[in-house]
Design an enzyme around this catalytic site. Structure first.
Site, PDB file in Angstrom:
ATOM      1  N   ASP A  89      39.487 -59.701 102.512  1.00  0.00           N
ATOM      2  CA  ASP A  89      40.224 -58.465 102.786  1.00  0.00           C
ATOM      3  C   ASP A  89      39.216 -57.325 102.922  1.00  0.00           C
ATOM      4  O   ASP A  89      38.246 -57.257 102.159  1.00  0.00           O
ATOM      5  CB  ASP A  89      41.161 -58.117 101.624  1.00  0.00           C
ATOM      6  CG  ASP A  89      42.343 -59.062 101.505  1.00  0.00           C
ATOM      7  OD1 ASP A  89      42.384 -60.064 102.231  1.00  0.00           O
ATOM      8  OD2 ASP A  89      43.222 -58.784 100.659  1.00  0.00           O
ATOM      9  N   HIS A 123      35.545 -65.958 101.325  1.00  0.00           N
ATOM     10  CA  HIS A 123      35.929 -67.331 101.641  1.00  0.00           C
ATOM     11  C   HIS A 123      35.178 -67.888 102.851  1.00  0.00           C
ATOM     12  O   HIS A 123      34.603 -67.143 103.647  1.00  0.00           O
ATOM     13  CB  HIS A 123      37.441 -67.378 101.899  1.00  0.00           C
ATOM     14  CG  HIS A 123      38.263 -66.984 100.719  1.00  0.00           C
ATOM     15  ND1 HIS A 123      38.960 -67.892  99.945  1.00  0.00           N
ATOM     16  CD2 HIS A 123      38.488 -65.762 100.152  1.00  0.00           C
ATOM     17  CE1 HIS A 123      39.586 -67.249  98.975  1.00  0.00           C
ATOM     18  NE2 HIS A 123      39.315 -65.958  99.074  1.00  0.00           N
ATOM     19  N   SER A 132      31.615 -53.358  98.022  1.00  0.00           N
ATOM     20  CA  SER A 132      30.624 -54.333  98.449  1.00  0.00           C
ATOM     21  C   SER A 132      30.867 -54.708  99.903  1.00  0.00           C
ATOM     22  O   SER A 132      31.859 -54.312 100.503  1.00  0.00           O
ATOM     23  CB  SER A 132      30.653 -55.570  97.549  1.00  0.00           C
ATOM     24  OG  SER A 132      31.858 -55.663  96.822  1.00  0.00           O
TER      25      SER A 132
END
EC number: 4.1.1.65
Length: 296
Positions: A113, A169, A256
């Site tokens: 996301d 991911h 980040s």
């Protein structure tokens, strides 16, 4: 003010920035910049804040954070009362059905996301950090032979702000090599900082690995830490086969960035993402969402 494009609503929105006044003071004032260079960018500052976020005293900050930034906790496995500290909340895991992963092998998905920018036909010595600032891929990973493989390839930059889901991911089936760790500073990766400090991605603490994907060639994964990011945690096993959508790792507290580099002629990015990036806007995306297709 940070404006981004919401892909679902087709509207531009203003980002609600955690600690915006602090960021502006730190990166836009002479005194703030001096304090930044003396203390804030140092490991010890982020480490001390990390200790606090790992302590039970930080738990009281969870509910106000959720309320202030309107975070939908129905997406996550654990609910608010079950977190022991703020870092538990920050690195929260999604429920299996809370993100729709496009399983079509030709479809390229987002690794997490965040707010995405994309660049095609990259010049290895002039990769865009933000308008007006560029950096070198060699300086990012300190390996010139690996860097050369991505000449004229595609670069994806996914910025995770503190309010986002902070696990990342794998975007395809394949095998990932071991992680290279590079020590560095802890500058913010918010656009406020990116506009005022050059080469942030090359200065900050970062980790990189090569993912040998089934459908998109070899992919360079780079995870970049930021202010107050206690650590980058890799949860995958090097050399072990993974599936599309499997977790690779997560960040502890702080904003980040995840940067992916693809070799030339391996992927085609969706037109809407390219258009927004060319205009200087990030696009909000979710993990598993289609962002491109296999080059054919």
């Amino acid at each position: 003010m940070i404006k981004y494009f919401n892909r679902k609503t087709k509207q531009y929105e203003i980002e609600q920035v955690a600690g915006e006044k602090y960021l502006k003071w730190t990166y836009c004032s002479p005194i703030g910049m001096k304090l930044l260079e003396l203390i804030i960018k140092k490991k010890i500052f982020s480490k001390l804040y990390g200790y606090f976020c790992n302590s039970r005293y930080s738990k009281k900050n969870i509910y106000p954070f959720i309320k202030n930034f309107n975070i939908n906790m129905d997406d996550y496995i654990e609910q608010t009362d079950n977190f022991k500290c703020f870092n538990d909340f920050f690195s929260r895991a999604l429920k299996n059905n809370s993100r729709s992963i496009d399983r079509d092998e030709k479809v390229l998905i987002s690794p997490g996301d965040g707010r995405l920018q994309v660049y095609e036909n990259i010049d290895l010595n002039k990769i865009v950090q933000i308008k007006g600032f560029t950096y070198s891929l060699y300086n990012l990973i300190n390996d010139i032979e690996i860097a050369k493989r991505f000449y004229k390839g595609t670069c994806l930059i996914l910025r995770l702000c503190p309010t986002d889901y902070h696990r990342f991911h794998f975007i395809d089936y394949g095998i990932c090599d071991f992680t290279h760790k590079i020590k560095g500073n802890y500058y913010s990766v918010n656009p406020i900082a990116l506009r005022n400090i050059s080469n942030i991605f090359c200065r900050n603490k970062r980790e990189w690995s090569i993912f040998h994907s089934k459908n998109f060639g070899d992919i360079l994964y780079v995870e970049v830490g930021a202010t107050c990011v206690g650590s980058i945690v890799q949860t995958y096993f090097p050399g072990k086969h993974v599936s599309k959508g499997d977790e690779k790792g997560y960040f502890k507290f702080g904003g980040s960035t995840i940067i992916l580099f693809f070799e030339q002629n391996k992927i085609r990015i969706h037109k809407d993402l390219l258009e927004q990036s060319n205009m200087g806007y990030e696009t909000k995306v979710l993990m598993g969402e289609s962002i491109g297709i296999k080059y054919q």
